[in-house]
Design a protein around this motif. Structure first.
Motif, PDB file in Angstrom:
ATOM      1  N   ALA A  51       0.839  -1.215   0.000  1.00 36.08           N
ATOM      2  CA  ALA A  51       0.000   0.000   0.000  1.00 36.08           C
ATOM      3  C   ALA A  51       0.869   1.258   0.000  1.00 36.08           C
ATOM      4  CB  ALA A  51      -0.923   0.000   1.209  1.00 36.08           C
ATOM      5  N   LEU A  52       1.917   1.240   0.826  1.00 40.26           N
ATOM      6  CA  LEU A  52       2.803   2.407   0.890  1.00 40.26           C
ATOM      7  C   LEU A  52       3.493   2.633  -0.447  1.00 40.26           C
ATOM      8  CD1 LEU A  52       4.417   1.872   4.420  1.00 40.26           C
ATOM      9  CD2 LEU A  52       2.898   3.744   3.747  1.00 40.26           C
ATOM     10  N   SER A  53       3.841   1.549  -1.083  1.00 39.99           N
ATOM     11  CA  SER A  53       4.516   1.644  -2.374  1.00 39.99           C
ATOM     12  C   SER A  53       3.587   2.242  -3.433  1.00 39.99           C
ATOM     13  CB  SER A  53       4.994   0.246  -2.770  1.00 39.99           C
ATOM     14  OG  SER A  53       5.107   0.132  -4.141  1.00 39.99           O
ATOM     15  N   VAL A  54       2.308   1.837  -3.406  1.00 39.73           N
ATOM     16  CA  VAL A  54       1.347   2.338  -4.403  1.00 39.73           C
ATOM     17  C   VAL A  54       1.059   3.828  -4.174  1.00 39.73           C
ATOM     18  CG1 VAL A  54      -1.062   2.161  -5.195  1.00 39.73           C
ATOM     19  CG2 VAL A  54       0.289   0.082  -4.789  1.00 39.73           C
ATOM     20  N   LEU A  55       0.885   4.208  -2.908  1.00 38.95           N
ATOM     21  CA  LEU A  55       0.491   5.598  -2.616  1.00 38.95           C
ATOM     22  C   LEU A  55       1.686   6.564  -2.637  1.00 38.95           C
ATOM     23  CD1 LEU A  55      -2.039   4.829   0.230  1.00 38.95           C
ATOM     24  CD2 LEU A  55      -2.601   5.673  -2.054  1.00 38.95           C
ATOM     25  N   GLY A  56       2.890   6.017  -2.570  1.00 38.40           N
ATOM     26  CA  GLY A  56       4.089   6.855  -2.657  1.00 38.40           C
ATOM     27  C   GLY A  56       4.239   7.807  -1.476  1.00 38.40           C
ATOM     28  N   ASP A  57       4.762   9.015  -1.778  1.00 36.21           N
ATOM     29  CA  ASP A  57       5.067   9.936  -0.661  1.00 36.21           C
ATOM     30  C   ASP A  57       3.826  10.630  -0.102  1.00 36.21           C
ATOM     31  OD1 ASP A  57       4.502  11.641  -2.679  1.00 36.21           O
ATOM     32  OD2 ASP A  57       6.496  12.572  -2.779  1.00 36.21           O
ATOM     33  N   ARG A  58       2.661  10.284  -0.616  1.00 35.21           N
ATOM     34  CA  ARG A  58       1.422  10.842  -0.040  1.00 35.21           C
ATOM     35  C   ARG A  58       1.027  10.095   1.237  1.00 35.21           C
ATOM     36  NH1 ARG A  58      -2.793  10.570  -4.901  1.00 35.21           N
ATOM     37  NH2 ARG A  58      -1.921   8.478  -4.993  1.00 35.21           N
ATOM     38  N   ALA A  59       1.649   8.938   1.466  1.00 33.08           N
ATOM     39  CA  ALA A  59       1.211   8.088   2.576  1.00 33.08           C
ATOM     40  C   ALA A  59       2.268   7.996   3.665  1.00 33.08           C
ATOM     41  CB  ALA A  59       0.888   6.702   2.051  1.00 33.08           C
ATOM     42  N   THR A  60       1.763   7.858   4.894  1.00 38.40           N
ATOM     43  CA  THR A  60       2.657   7.603   6.032  1.00 38.40           C
ATOM     44  C   THR A  60       2.053   6.464   6.841  1.00 38.40           C
ATOM     45  OG1 THR A  60       1.485   9.252   7.349  1.00 38.40           O
ATOM     46  CG2 THR A  60       3.520   9.973   6.246  1.00 38.40           C
ATOM     47  N   PRO A 107      -6.621  14.183  -1.726  1.00 41.26           N
ATOM     48  CA  PRO A 107      -7.837  14.994  -1.820  1.00 41.26           C
ATOM     49  C   PRO A 107      -9.059  14.106  -2.094  1.00 41.26           C
ATOM     50  CG  PRO A 107      -6.088  15.874  -3.218  1.00 41.26           C
ATOM     51  CD  PRO A 107      -5.632  14.542  -2.747  1.00 41.26           C
ATOM     52  N   ARG A 108     -10.225  14.574  -1.647  1.00 41.96           N
ATOM     53  CA  ARG A 108     -11.447  13.768  -1.808  1.00 41.96           C
ATOM     54  C   ARG A 108     -11.676  13.399  -3.277  1.00 41.96           C
ATOM     55  NH1 ARG A 108     -15.931  13.440   2.400  1.00 41.96           N
ATOM     56  NH2 ARG A 108     -14.858  14.086   4.301  1.00 41.96           N
ATOM     57  N   ALA A 109     -11.366  14.331  -4.153  1.00 37.22           N
ATOM     58  CA  ALA A 109     -11.619  14.097  -5.578  1.00 37.22           C
ATOM     59  C   ALA A 109     -10.748  12.959  -6.136  1.00 37.22           C
ATOM     60  CB  ALA A 109     -11.347  15.386  -6.356  1.00 37.22           C
ATOM     61  N   GLU A 110      -9.645  12.703  -5.499  1.00 36.01           N
ATOM     62  CA  GLU A 110      -8.727  11.667  -6.012  1.00 36.01           C
ATOM     63  C   GLU A 110      -8.812  10.378  -5.203  1.00 36.01           C
ATOM     64  OE1 GLU A 110      -4.784  13.331  -6.139  1.00 36.01           O
ATOM     65  OE2 GLU A 110      -5.529  15.197  -7.022  1.00 36.01           O
ATOM     66  N   ALA A 111      -9.693  10.336  -4.214  1.00 37.42           N
ATOM     67  CA  ALA A 111      -9.742   9.187  -3.301  1.00 37.42           C
ATOM     68  C   ALA A 111     -10.146   7.901  -4.016  1.00 37.42           C
ATOM     69  CB  ALA A 111     -10.715   9.483  -2.165  1.00 37.42           C
ATOM     70  N   ALA A 112     -11.163   8.010  -4.874  1.00 34.79           N
ATOM     71  CA  ALA A 112     -11.654   6.801  -5.570  1.00 34.79           C
ATOM     72  C   ALA A 112     -10.543   6.196  -6.423  1.00 34.79           C
ATOM     73  CB  ALA A 112     -12.861   7.164  -6.431  1.00 34.79           C
ATOM     74  N   ALA A 113      -9.805   7.037  -7.121  1.00 33.63           N
ATOM     75  CA  ALA A 113      -8.722   6.550  -7.984  1.00 33.63           C
ATOM     76  C   ALA A 113      -7.623   5.892  -7.153  1.00 33.63           C
ATOM     77  CB  ALA A 113      -8.144   7.723  -8.783  1.00 33.63           C
ATOM     78  N   ALA A 114      -7.344   6.453  -6.003  1.00 34.92           N
ATOM     79  CA  ALA A 114      -6.300   5.890  -5.141  1.00 34.92           C
ATOM     80  C   ALA A 114      -6.707   4.513  -4.634  1.00 34.92           C
ATOM     81  CB  ALA A 114      -6.034   6.837  -3.975  1.00 34.92           C
ATOM     82  N   ILE A 115      -7.983   4.410  -4.217  1.00 33.30           N
ATOM     83  CA  ILE A 115      -8.465   3.119  -3.698  1.00 33.30           C
ATOM     84  C   ILE A 115      -8.464   2.064  -4.826  1.00 33.30           C
ATOM     85  CG2 ILE A 115     -10.542   1.957  -2.824  1.00 33.30           C
ATOM     86  CD1 ILE A 115     -10.997   4.492  -1.090  1.00 33.30           C
ATOM     87  N   LYS A 116      -8.866   2.507  -6.018  1.00 37.51           N
ATOM     88  CA  LYS A 116      -8.892   1.600  -7.164  1.00 37.51           C
ATOM     89  C   LYS A 116      -7.473   1.081  -7.455  1.00 37.51           C
ATOM     90  CE  LYS A 116     -10.343   1.363 -12.000  1.00 37.51           C
ATOM     91  NZ  LYS A 116     -10.598   2.148 -13.196  1.00 37.51           N
ATOM     92  N   ALA A 117      -6.496   1.987  -7.378  1.00 38.69           N
ATOM     93  CA  ALA A 117      -5.105   1.602  -7.641  1.00 38.69           C
ATOM     94  C   ALA A 117      -4.614   0.587  -6.616  1.00 38.69           C
ATOM     95  CB  ALA A 117      -4.216   2.841  -7.620  1.00 38.69           C
ATOM     96  N   LEU A 118      -5.026   0.780  -5.370  1.00 38.31           N
ATOM     97  CA  LEU A 118      -4.630  -0.159  -4.311  1.00 38.31           C
ATOM     98  C   LEU A 118      -5.223  -1.548  -4.594  1.00 38.31           C
ATOM     99  CD1 LEU A 118      -5.069   2.082  -1.104  1.00 38.31           C
ATOM    100  CD2 LEU A 118      -2.915   1.160  -1.972  1.00 38.31           C
ATOM    101  N   VAL A 119      -6.525  -1.570  -4.898  1.00 36.09           N
ATOM    102  CA  VAL A 119      -7.218  -2.852  -5.141  1.00 36.09           C
ATOM    103  C   VAL A 119      -6.577  -3.562  -6.332  1.00 36.09           C
ATOM    104  CG1 VAL A 119      -9.418  -3.898  -5.826  1.00 36.09           C
ATOM    105  CG2 VAL A 119      -9.371  -2.074  -4.094  1.00 36.09           C
ATOM    106  N   GLU A 120      -6.317  -2.811  -7.396  1.00 30.32           N
ATOM    107  CA  GLU A 120      -5.740  -3.411  -8.602  1.00 30.32           C
ATOM    108  C   GLU A 120      -4.328  -3.945  -8.343  1.00 30.32           C
ATOM    109  OE1 GLU A 120      -6.070  -0.355 -11.530  1.00 30.32           O
ATOM    110  OE2 GLU A 120      -8.154  -0.833 -11.994  1.00 30.32           O
ATOM    111  N   SER A 121      -3.674  -3.392  -7.302  1.00 26.63           N
ATOM    112  CA  SER A 121      -2.320  -3.857  -6.975  1.00 26.63           C
ATOM    113  C   SER A 121      -2.348  -5.046  -6.027  1.00 26.63           C
ATOM    114  CB  SER A 121      -1.514  -2.734  -6.333  1.00 26.63           C
ATOM    115  OG  SER A 121      -1.509  -1.610  -7.150  1.00 26.63           O
TER     116      SER A 121
END
Lengths: 285, 303
Positions: B235-244, B255-269
């Protein structure tokens, strides 16, 4: 606004019993106590001391309280009174730096008003100290009369009353002048100690100034010496008022020289203090 | 928006130190306005400048419509700068009587009222020499408020107070703004207190305003996504420096507008998401991100 500044400064001083005691009451109380002690000792040793003490102390006719007052008014601005009045004045001038209270009051009034208020209150303290000294001299005279059994009278002619008023005013101005050096020192250094010691050091220097300048040909006949030495200027004014022997060798324009010297030594430090204080950062009092 | 204070390019230097560095700020009338910043950020210097205690090196400001030091404007202000100090030989009541005389127009009944409001009635006739820091603060607040000012500046008003005292002070400050129509400007290091009591804040650093706005807006902009996920490393690898990593959960500044895309990227990974929820930022987060981040960046640059 100035009235507010005077009112608040007066109120604060009225709560500062220590400053009031040392600047107003200490010297008169000590004066009465020491005089009483001296009279009692002299009376107890009257026989032994006969011929050694001034005869007017123990013998003589009625003791005139009017004369006592005139003499007291002339002698009032002596070094002891100057030093002890300065304690109260320095506390008033430097107190807000010492207690870090400028931040509390400087937003409530203008800076020139606040400084002027302090000077007015010091002027009032000098009036109080004058009254206390006059009263103590009268009390000491009454004790003297009681100890030596001399009758007491009171006579004050119109001329004597005028002398008394003018001598009191001159002594008051001399003490105010002395404290103005404390005001300037307080504002320049923000220090209570400087407000106390700067006038003393300058006063001592001015005391010795005639001895330094006289060999150089600088005398009271000229303007420089009286203008540099307000103490000397005060003596000139007192001699003019008292007349008689004291006024025998007065220089020309003695009154103008005396008044001008006191006015300069009051006005210049005050103006300098106001100008400096107006520009001063109060980031740390 | 009607303002009580307008500051334009205010600079104050002490030798080579720039305590205020071209500060520009407008403070609206009404409500409670917080000034935040680390030590040395310029808060107290700003207050002292606005009160005419120190002169700015450059720039200008108006306070209550008048220039700095204008007597009419100054008389409409009350202030308490740092821990207040008083002549040690005076009692609390005498201090207020003395300051009331300096200002004019304050009655003895009003002084009694203020002693009661700040909880000093019982200590009113005690000399301030023996007062604790908290008691001095209370007396300082009473001194600032007794003249019924339109604008009050309070520098660390709860410093040295016990928790009940802090609560009372908070209530008093809110009441001044809400019921008496007073504009209150306060500086404090206690960020929770500021968040609870202030409507707007400005965050200072190195003599400048680095962010300013409504407390609600500033904290909303710091919202983050809290994710309970496995495996954490993926998960940390997918989210990069946005995550701690916070314990065994991932906190993502997305940001809320990008949340769905982030979750989708996590699931796909191949990341398994057990829980995802939004957490709001508090003022401390905003403060740390604004001042701490800037400091680290500048240190790195300097290094």
């Amino acid at each position: 606004m100035l009235a507010d500044a005077i009112r608040s400064e007066t109120y604060r001083l009225s709560k500062n019993r220590t400053a009031l005691f040392w600047s107003v009451l200490f010297i008169p109380i000590m004066g009465v106590l020491l005089a009483t002690l001296g009279f009692v000792v002299a009376k107890a040793n009257e026989a032994k001391l006969a011929g050694k003490l001034p005869p007017e102390l123990m013998k003589g006719g009625p003791l005139d309280l009017g004369l006592t007052l005139v003499k007291s008014a002339g002698d009032f601005a002596n070094p002891a009174i100057l030093m002890f009045v300065l304690i109260g004045a320095a506390t008033i001038y430097a107190g807000d730096y010492r207690w870090e209270t400028w931040r509390l009051i400087s937003a409530r009034n203008t800076r020139p008003n606040l400084l002027t208020g302090k000077v007015v209150v010091v002027a009032l303290v000098i009036v109080l100290a004058t009254f206390a000294a006059l009263i103590s001299d009268v009390i000491a005279s009454l004790i003297q009369a009681a100890v030596f059994g001399r009758p007491v009278t009171f006579s004050m002619t119109g001329a004597a009353a005028a002398d008394f008023g003018l001598l009191t005013l001159t002594s008051w101005a001399r003490i105010l002048q002395f404290t103005m050096l404390g005001l300037l020192a307080a504002v320049l250094t923000r220090s209570l100690l400087a407000a106390l010691f700067a006038p003393l050091v300058i006063g001592i220097a001015q005391f010795f100034l005639p001895q330094i300048l006289l060999p150089m040909g600088v005398t009271t006949d000229g303007w420089l010496l009286p203008l540099l030495s307000p103490g000397l200027a005060t003596d000139l004014l007192k001699a003019v008022i008292q007349g008689g022997m004291a006024a025998a060798d007065l220089p020309d324009h003695a009154v103008v020289k005396g008044v001008l010297s006191l006015a300069l030594w009051i006005g210049v430090p005050f103006a300098a203090a106001v100008v400096w204080f107006n520009r001063q950062d109060l980031s740390k009092e | 928006m009607e303002t009580v204070i307008d500051i334009r390019g205010l600079t104050k230097t002490y030798g080579t130190v720039r305590a205020l560095d071209g500060l520009t700020l407008s403070i609206p009338r009404g409500g409670v306005y917080g000034i935040l910043g680390p030590n040395g950020a310029g808060k107290s210097t700003l207050f002292r400048t606005l009160l005419g205690l120190i002169r700015p090196t450059e720039g200008e400001a108006t306070v209550m419509g008048g220039r700095i030091g204008d007597p009419a404007s100054m008389r409409r202000m009350g202030s308490m700068i740092e821990t207040p100090r008083f002549p040690p030989f005076m009692t609390a009541r005498q201090v207020l009587e003395w300051l009331a005389r300096a200002h004019g127009g304050v009655t003895s009944a009003e002084i009694d009222n203020w002693l009661q409001r700040v909880g000093l009635t019982e200590a009113a006739n005690r000399r301030v020499k023996g007062f604790s820091v908290g008691m001095l603060q209370r007396l300082g607040v009473a001194a600032a408020l007794m003249t019924k000012p339109d604008l009050v500046i309070l520098d660390e008003p709860t410093s040295g107070m016990d928790p009940p005292g802090i609560q009372e002070m908070r209530a008093l400050i809110r009441s001044l703004a809400d019921h008496d129509g007073v504009t209150v400007i306060l500086a404090s290091h206690q960020l929770q207190e500021v968040q609870r009591v202030c409507d707007r804040v400005a965050i200072f650093n190195k003599g400048k305003v680095i962010t300013e706005g409504k407390v609600s807006d500033l904290t909303a902009s710091g919202e983050r996504l809290r994710l309970s996920v496995t495996p954490l490393a993926k998960a940390l690898s997918v989210l990069g420096d946005r995550a701690t990593l916070d314990g065994d959960v991932v906190v993502a500044a997305v940001p809320r507008a990008e949340a769905a895309a982030a979750i989708k990227a996590l699931v796909e990974s191949g990341v398994d998401i057990e829980e995802a929820r939004w957490i709001g930022a508090d003022l401390e987060d905003v403060f740390m991100s604004e001042t701490g981040w800037t400091g680290v960046q500048e240190q790195n640059r300097a290094g």
